[in-house]
Design an enzyme around this catalytic site. Structure first.
Site, PDB file in Angstrom:
ATOM      1  N   ASP A   1      -6.495   2.765   6.431  1.00  0.00           N
ATOM      2  CA  ASP A   1      -7.099   1.986   7.515  1.00  0.00           C
ATOM      3  C   ASP A   1      -6.166   2.124   8.717  1.00  0.00           C
ATOM      4  OD1 ASP A   1      -8.740   0.162   8.922  1.00  0.00           O
ATOM      5  OD2 ASP A   1      -7.440  -1.500   8.339  1.00  0.00           O
TER       6      ASP A   1
ATOM      7  N   GLU B   1     -10.806   5.546   7.485  1.00  0.00           N
ATOM      8  CA  GLU B   1     -11.887   4.863   8.193  1.00  0.00           C
ATOM      9  C   GLU B   1     -11.917   5.358   9.630  1.00  0.00           C
ATOM     10  OE1 GLU B   1     -13.382   0.411   9.527  1.00  0.00           O
ATOM     11  OE2 GLU B   1     -11.765   0.593   8.067  1.00  0.00           O
TER      12      GLU B   1
ATOM     13  N   ASP C   1      -5.574  -5.346   6.036  1.00  0.00           N
ATOM     14  CA  ASP C   1      -5.446  -3.904   6.269  1.00  0.00           C
ATOM     15  C   ASP C   1      -5.395  -3.139   4.945  1.00  0.00           C
ATOM     16  OD1 ASP C   1      -5.199  -4.024   9.209  1.00  0.00           O
ATOM     17  OD2 ASP C   1      -3.325  -5.062   8.764  1.00  0.00           O
TER      18      ASP C   1
END
Length: 175
Positions: free
Chosen positions: A12, A72, A144
């Site tokens: 992430d 992502e 996260d």
């Protein structure tokens, strides 16, 4: 051909906090390996912050030896400066696994949410709850790290279905 045990690193991207999560896929079984966050000093110079992210993420790869990575895709912020800085952190998230000869996939946030929860517009709490259900041994303490595990879960689910994976962008050849 997929290795018998496929270890996947989910990332992430973030400039201050870059979440990471590692899962292992063996047949249809998905297991939690580790997760955490690589931090950079929010007040430091950009170059040094990016270096901290690079060194930290490279350390994760060295310690856990994943076979593939997934990231992502980031959204565009209203503030152009923030968007540029996040893009630079995203570059670190892409290049560090590539330097380790890992194949790197990218997934949109809505696809990750849909894969993990069944709803492409799920709230963060719903994603966190499903990550805990799918990976009961996970102890991701931060949002996260949870998001990174959701990315890894998504890649594992799509990895089981090669036709679905080919429709997603795979970058690099991997090991």
């Amino acid at each position: 051909m997929m290795p018998p045990r496929l270890r996947i690193l989910g990332i992430d991207p973030g400039l201050r906090n870059m979440g990471w999560g590692i899962v292992e896929l063996l047949g249809s079984n998905l297991t939690y390996v580790a997760s955490g966050v690589v931090h950079s000093d929010g007040k430091g110079e950009l170059a040094h912050r990016l270096k901290d992210l690079h060194v930290g993420l490279a350390g994760v790869i060295d310690a856990y030896t994943p076979h593939e990575a997934a990231i992502e895709e980031t959204f565009v912020n209203r503030d152009p400066q923030s968007t540029l800085k996040l893009g630079q952190a995203r570059g670190i998230a892409l290049v560090v696994p590539a330097l380790a000869d890992l194949a790197v996939a990218e997934y949109a946030a809505n696809l990750i949410k849909k894969t993990v929860t069944g709803n492409g517009h799920a709230e963060k709490q719903q994603v966190a709850m499903m990550v805990k259900i799918l990976l009961p041994k996970s102890d991701a303490g931060s949002a996260d790290a949870v998001d990174a595990l959701a990315v890894a879960i998504t890649h594992a689910q799509l990895r089981r279905n090669p036709a679905a994976l080919k429709s997603q962008a795979m970058i690099g050849q991997g090991r």
